[in-house]
Scaffold this active site. Structure first.
Site, PDB file in Angstrom:
ATOM      1  N   CYS A   2       0.874  -1.186   0.000  1.00 28.17           N
ATOM      2  CA  CYS A   2       0.000   0.000   0.000  1.00 28.17           C
ATOM      3  C   CYS A   2       0.907   1.231   0.000  1.00 28.17           C
ATOM      4  O   CYS A   2       2.116   1.122   0.095  1.00 28.17           O
ATOM      5  CB  CYS A   2      -0.849   0.021   1.263  1.00 28.17           C
ATOM      6  SG  CYS A   2      -1.821  -1.438   1.496  1.00 28.17           S
ATOM      7  N   ARG A  27       1.447   1.897  -5.868  1.00 21.46           N
ATOM      8  CA  ARG A  27       1.621   0.963  -4.749  1.00 21.46           C
ATOM      9  C   ARG A  27       0.304   0.327  -4.325  1.00 21.46           C
ATOM     10  O   ARG A  27       0.275  -0.601  -3.529  1.00 21.46           O
ATOM     11  CB  ARG A  27       2.237   1.678  -3.547  1.00 21.46           C
ATOM     12  CG  ARG A  27       3.651   2.187  -3.739  1.00 21.46           C
ATOM     13  CD  ARG A  27       4.207   2.767  -2.454  1.00 21.46           C
ATOM     14  NE  ARG A  27       4.217   1.761  -1.409  1.00 21.46           N
ATOM     15  CZ  ARG A  27       5.219   0.892  -1.235  1.00 21.46           C
ATOM     16  NH1 ARG A  27       6.243   0.902  -2.069  1.00 21.46           N
ATOM     17  NH2 ARG A  27       5.184  -0.010  -0.291  1.00 21.46           N
ATOM     18  N   TRP A  74      -3.822  -1.520  -1.128  1.00 21.10           N
ATOM     19  CA  TRP A  74      -3.800  -2.742  -1.935  1.00 21.10           C
ATOM     20  C   TRP A  74      -4.233  -3.816  -0.954  1.00 21.10           C
ATOM     21  O   TRP A  74      -3.441  -4.238  -0.105  1.00 21.10           O
ATOM     22  CB  TRP A  74      -2.403  -3.008  -2.479  1.00 21.10           C
ATOM     23  CG  TRP A  74      -2.332  -4.293  -3.257  1.00 21.10           C
ATOM     24  CD1 TRP A  74      -1.972  -5.525  -2.790  1.00 21.10           C
ATOM     25  CD2 TRP A  74      -2.675  -4.488  -4.631  1.00 21.10           C
ATOM     26  NE1 TRP A  74      -2.054  -6.455  -3.782  1.00 21.10           N
ATOM     27  CE2 TRP A  74      -2.488  -5.856  -4.926  1.00 21.10           C
ATOM     28  CE3 TRP A  74      -3.106  -3.660  -5.629  1.00 21.10           C
ATOM     29  CZ2 TRP A  74      -2.731  -6.392  -6.188  1.00 21.10           C
ATOM     30  CZ3 TRP A  74      -3.342  -4.187  -6.885  1.00 21.10           C
ATOM     31  CH2 TRP A  74      -3.160  -5.533  -7.147  1.00 21.10           C
ATOM     32  N   ASN A 100       0.890  -0.377   6.108  1.00 12.56           N
ATOM     33  CA  ASN A 100       1.249  -1.140   4.912  1.00 12.56           C
ATOM     34  C   ASN A 100       1.952  -2.392   5.409  1.00 12.56           C
ATOM     35  O   ASN A 100       2.923  -2.307   6.158  1.00 12.56           O
ATOM     36  CB  ASN A 100       2.192  -0.318   4.019  1.00 12.56           C
ATOM     37  CG  ASN A 100       2.757  -1.171   2.882  1.00 12.56           C
ATOM     38  OD1 ASN A 100       2.114  -2.119   2.453  1.00 12.56           O
ATOM     39  ND2 ASN A 100       3.953  -0.829   2.436  1.00 12.56           N
ATOM     40  N   GLY A 101       1.436  -3.562   5.034  1.00 12.16           N
ATOM     41  CA  GLY A 101       2.059  -4.823   5.453  1.00 12.16           C
ATOM     42  C   GLY A 101       0.987  -5.821   5.845  1.00 12.16           C
ATOM     43  O   GLY A 101      -0.183  -5.664   5.510  1.00 12.16           O
ATOM     44  N   GLU A 472       6.499 -20.655 -20.397  1.00 12.39           N
ATOM     45  CA  GLU A 472       6.430 -19.306 -19.809  1.00 12.39           C
ATOM     46  C   GLU A 472       7.593 -18.445 -20.293  1.00 12.39           C
ATOM     47  O   GLU A 472       7.424 -17.273 -20.612  1.00 12.39           O
ATOM     48  CB  GLU A 472       6.411 -19.398 -18.283  1.00 12.39           C
ATOM     49  CG  GLU A 472       6.419 -18.071 -17.566  1.00 12.39           C
ATOM     50  CD  GLU A 472       5.274 -17.132 -17.965  1.00 12.39           C
ATOM     51  OE1 GLU A 472       4.296 -17.599 -18.579  1.00 12.39           O
ATOM     52  OE2 GLU A 472       5.388 -15.915 -17.705  1.00 12.39           O
ATOM     53  N   LYS A 476       6.953 -14.934 -22.273  1.00 15.48           N
ATOM     54  CA  LYS A 476       7.497 -13.647 -21.807  1.00 15.48           C
ATOM     55  C   LYS A 476       8.258 -12.944 -22.922  1.00 15.48           C
ATOM     56  O   LYS A 476       8.125 -11.755 -23.131  1.00 15.48           O
ATOM     57  CB  LYS A 476       8.434 -13.907 -20.620  1.00 15.48           C
ATOM     58  CG  LYS A 476       8.446 -12.880 -19.534  1.00 15.48           C
ATOM     59  CD  LYS A 476       7.096 -12.410 -19.096  1.00 15.48           C
ATOM     60  CE  LYS A 476       6.252 -13.496 -18.542  1.00 15.48           C
ATOM     61  NZ  LYS A 476       4.837 -13.220 -18.535  1.00 15.48           N
ATOM     62  N   GLU A 479       5.792 -11.663 -25.706  1.00 14.96           N
ATOM     63  CA  GLU A 479       4.886 -10.539 -25.404  1.00 14.96           C
ATOM     64  C   GLU A 479       5.614  -9.211 -25.252  1.00 14.96           C
ATOM     65  O   GLU A 479       5.004  -8.177 -25.412  1.00 14.96           O
ATOM     66  CB  GLU A 479       3.999 -10.828 -24.202  1.00 14.96           C
ATOM     67  CG  GLU A 479       4.632 -11.187 -22.933  1.00 14.96           C
ATOM     68  CD  GLU A 479       3.555 -11.433 -21.852  1.00 14.96           C
ATOM     69  OE1 GLU A 479       3.861 -12.149 -20.908  1.00 14.96           O
ATOM     70  OE2 GLU A 479       2.450 -10.881 -21.931  1.00 14.96           O
ATOM     71  N   HIS A 495      10.447 -34.716 -33.099  1.00 25.25           N
ATOM     72  CA  HIS A 495       9.219 -35.023 -33.863  1.00 25.25           C
ATOM     73  C   HIS A 495       8.837 -33.886 -34.784  1.00 25.25           C
ATOM     74  O   HIS A 495       7.665 -33.637 -35.034  1.00 25.25           O
ATOM     75  CB  HIS A 495       8.095 -35.342 -32.872  1.00 25.25           C
ATOM     76  CG  HIS A 495       8.414 -36.516 -32.010  1.00 25.25           C
ATOM     77  ND1 HIS A 495       8.226 -37.817 -32.408  1.00 25.25           N
ATOM     78  CD2 HIS A 495       9.000 -36.585 -30.784  1.00 25.25           C
ATOM     79  CE1 HIS A 495       8.641 -38.643 -31.450  1.00 25.25           C
ATOM     80  NE2 HIS A 495       9.124 -37.927 -30.456  1.00 25.25           N
ATOM     81  N   LYS A 584      -3.479  -5.765 -19.309  1.00 27.83           N
ATOM     82  CA  LYS A 584      -3.024  -6.427 -18.078  1.00 27.83           C
ATOM     83  C   LYS A 584      -3.990  -7.519 -17.665  1.00 27.83           C
ATOM     84  O   LYS A 584      -3.603  -8.553 -17.182  1.00 27.83           O
ATOM     85  CB  LYS A 584      -2.888  -5.395 -16.951  1.00 27.83           C
ATOM     86  CG  LYS A 584      -2.357  -5.972 -15.640  1.00 27.83           C
ATOM     87  CD  LYS A 584      -0.969  -6.536 -15.799  1.00 27.83           C
ATOM     88  CE  LYS A 584      -0.487  -7.310 -14.597  1.00 27.83           C
ATOM     89  NZ  LYS A 584       0.739  -8.085 -14.885  1.00 27.83           N
TER      90      LYS A 584
HETATM   91  C1  AGP Z   1       1.131 -12.547 -18.569  1.00 25.05           C
HETATM   92  O1  AGP Z   1       2.410 -12.004 -18.899  1.00 25.05           O
HETATM   93  C2  AGP Z   1       0.093 -12.115 -19.531  1.00 25.05           C
HETATM   94  N1  AGP Z   1      -0.087 -10.714 -19.366  1.00 25.05           N
HETATM   95  C3  AGP Z   1      -1.195 -12.942 -19.532  1.00 25.05           C
HETATM   96  O2  AGP Z   1      -0.875 -14.165 -20.124  1.00 25.05           O
HETATM   97  C4  AGP Z   1      -1.869 -13.243 -18.167  1.00 25.05           C
HETATM   98  O3  AGP Z   1      -1.058 -14.131 -17.428  1.00 25.05           O
HETATM   99  C5  AGP Z   1      -3.219 -13.913 -18.438  1.00 25.05           C
HETATM  100  O4  AGP Z   1      -4.023 -12.997 -19.140  1.00 25.05           O
HETATM  101  C6  AGP Z   1      -3.933 -14.350 -17.159  1.00 25.05           C
HETATM  102  O5  AGP Z   1      -4.188 -13.231 -16.364  1.00 25.05           O
HETATM  103  P1  AGP Z   1      -4.638 -13.455 -14.831  1.00 25.05           P
HETATM  104  O6  AGP Z   1      -3.472 -14.129 -14.155  1.00 25.05           O
HETATM  105  O7  AGP Z   1      -4.904 -12.079 -14.297  1.00 25.05           O
HETATM  106  O8  AGP Z   1      -5.860 -14.335 -14.827  1.00 25.05           O
END
Ligand code: AGP
Length: 589
Positions: A2, A27, A74, A100-101, A472, A476, A479, A495, A584
């Site tokens: 927070c 924050r 938060w 905060n904590g 993953e 990363k 994206e 394969h 996001k």
């Molecule tokens: C992660 O880098 C991406 N922005 C995306 O794949 C994300 O993980 C996915 O949309 C799921 O989001 P959530 O964890 O908020 O459900």
């Protein structure tokens, strides 16, 4: 995480404090509030919502005071709401607190205080602090403060007002940041420097287990253990506000990668909730980890973790699961929804479909009070704090640590491991924050990124519990650099995909510290034979990671891959925080 801001001096505190809060909104931003002393009373104006929304509603310009504390929340305990917004007051209006904590022993403290006749308004852990101050106050506010701090367990950055001491703010910290901004005839406090940078760059740092008293001309700091005064030298900050919001890092993504040790440590604090979920899953015949994107990769790692204990489990992307397997569920099934935002449309839909079929649904979520927490039977929070960068990094580490704990507890519930083995593995997992810190401190990732930034495609390969790590790592990179990258089960190369390997391709081989590493070594030889550039993630690899329990290798192995993607993105002149075409949280199908 927070944001706290405080002021004592000659300016109009309620207005200034909202200005300060706006610079701390990264924050936390689910609710906000300000407390100040006006005409001999502590006034609190607060509401649910982002700082600017709350400001427009509570109209701070209608008040006048030269001392106050503000907070942007938060949520960790208690959903985002007006009642749960900080600050929080005691029964008599003597004290108000912003925090905060996480106060880990708050439920016992709350029970004791209620037994003594205290009445609580909120569901927060923080509110116990204001009632403890009331309980301990016998005329000396500093003595009451020190006694209160002495019974708190967990983490805190605190700012307290006492109506009997209208010219000073009490502060304290343990494992959460709090600094003092030094002015002339005025002083500021904040979780982070951006809050007061426009007014002063001279600061005084409060260290852990210290408390202090701030008035407009003086700042006194004391040691909590001895109660003795501490002399602390002032320092100066050289950042501007934008840099300071990122704690001096160029991007939120790098700041959040650097927060991964803290994210791992915070996820370990949800063991009680995770044990409860494990108990509810004990008798379930079918177990599914359901999520999207990065969160799906965490769920897939959890599948391998459970299977390593002989417990069958499946992982699926929510967008597929909701239209297929969801129709086969019944009350003998258990679903674990994994989600940072708790608002992902497909994951929510899968959870609702499962509930309709009578299945048990648990949530592993970062955002308190989000939609998934309201459709799940039980929720365990990862407490990773706000993740501002679109690409998820520290939240993924928090998910993996939470899911690793869940796997251990379910294995114990089903008698797959005994108490001794459970304790050993819990201790192993408890070393994760330090291990991640060591990885971040010493790696040549930036140089590796320079060697790879102009490659046409990158292959990430892994086996078993690190197949999700490969997926993953590739996601990363895709994206935030827009390069083509594939995550592959290493055994699948032969394969087909091996056909595209040549000197323009980078292969990142993720080993698992003993588990199937001999197979990985053959895959590495195969890729080298095709002139691909190979980078190995291992204790003795190009991306160095410590030797850990194979089960927990996904947690440490992802750290260099996060850094790698970040540096490649920056080398390509891109903004890793705001990648094109991405949001996001995907709240639509
Ligand atoms: C992660 O880098 C991406 N922005 C995306 O794949 C994300 O993980 C996915 O949309 C799921 O989001 P959530 O964890 O908020 O459900």
């Amino acid at each position: 995480m927070c944001g706290i801001a405080g002021y004592v001096g000659r300016r109009n505190a309620p207005v200034l404090l909202f200005d300060m809060l706006e610079r701390l909104e990264y924050r936390g931003y689910d609710s906000a509030g300000v407390m100040f002393i006006e005409r001999g009373k502590i006034r609190i104006i607060k509401d649910k919502g982002k700082v600017r929304e709350v400001r427009a509603r509570v109209k701070p310009e209608n008040y006048s005071s030269t001392i106050g504390v503000a907070h942007t929340r938060w949520a960790t305990h208690g959903i985002p709401s007006r009642v749960n917004a900080h600050p929080h007051m005691d029964c008599k209006g003597l004290f108000a607190v912003s925090h905060n904590g996480i106060i880990e022993n708050y439920s016992n403290l709350k029970k004791e205080l209620i037994a003594k006749g205290h009445t609580f308004k909120s569901d927060t852990d923080t509110e116990v602090i204001s009632h403890l101050m009331e309980e301990h106050y016998q005329g000396d506010v500093i003595k009451a403060f020190r006694k209160t701090l002495g019974v708190l367990e967990g983490s805190y950055a605190l700012a307290v007002l006492c109506v009997k001491e209208p010219d000073r703010i009490l502060i304290a910290r343990k494992d959460s940041p709090l600094i003092v901004g030094l002015g002339n005839g005025e002083n500021f406090i904040a979780s982070d420097a951006p809050a007061f940078l426009p007014y002063t760059k001279r600061i005084l740092i409060l260290s852990d287990l210290e408390y202090g008293v701030v008035d407009k001309d003086k700042v006194e700091i004391f040691s909590l253990s001895s109660g003795k005064a501490i002399k602390r030298k002032a320092e100066s900050i050289c950042w501007d506000i934008k840099e300071a919001e990122k704690s001096g890092y160029h991007h939120f993504m790098l700041k959040e990668i650097m927060e991964e040790p803290e994210a791992a440590a915070n996820a370990l604090k949800s063991s009680k909730e995770l044990r409860r979920i494990a108990l509810r899953l004990k008798g379930k015949k079918r177990i599914y980890f359901i999520a999207c994107g990065t969160a799906y990769h965490a769920g897939l790692a959890a599948k391998y973790m459970l299977e390593s204990f002989g417990i069958p489990a499946e992982a699926a992307v929510a967008s597929e699961f909701r239209y297929s397997t969801a129709g086969t569920l019944d009350k003998s099934c258990g679903l674990i929804l994994v989600s940072q935002s708790g608002e992902t449309a497909d994951t929510i839909a899968a959870g609702k479909a499962a509930r309709q079929k009578g299945a048990y649904v648990a949530g592993i979520v970062n955002v308190v009070g989000s939609t998934i927490t309201r459709i799940a039977n039980d929720t365990a929070y990862t407490h990773s704090g706000p993740e501002i960068s679109v690409a998820s990094t520290k939240a993924y580490v928090g998910q993996l640590v939470a899911l690793a704990q869940l796997s251990l507890y379910l294995a114990a519930e089903r008698g797959k491991i005994g108490r001794k083995e459970l304790c050993r593995l819990e201790q192993e997992l408890g070393k994760t924050p330090k291990r991640i810190r060591n990885i971040l401190a010493g790696n040549r990732i930036k140089e590796l990124a320079e060697e790879c930034a102009d490659k046409k495609t990158l292959f990430y390969i892994g086996r078993n519990v690190n197949y999700p790590t490969a997926l993953e790592g590739a996601l990363k990179l895709k994206e935030i650099t827009y390069l083509h990258a594939e995550g592959y089960a290493a055994g699948e190369l032969k394969h087909g995909p091996i056909a595209i390997l040549d000197r323009d391709v980078v292969v990142i081989a993720i080993k698992s510290g003993g588990l199937l590493d001999d197979k990985m070594d053959s895959n590495i030889q195969e890729t080298r034979a095709r002139q691909a550039k190979v980078i190995i993630v291992a204790e003795d690899g190009g991306m160095k990671v410590p030797q850990v329990e194979p089960l927990f290798t996904p947690i440490v192995n992802i750290v260099p891959l996060h850094l790698f993607a970040y540096y490649v993105s920056v080398l390509k002149g891109l903004d890793p925080d705001k990648p094109r075409n991405l949001a996001k949280s995907v709240t639509v199908e």
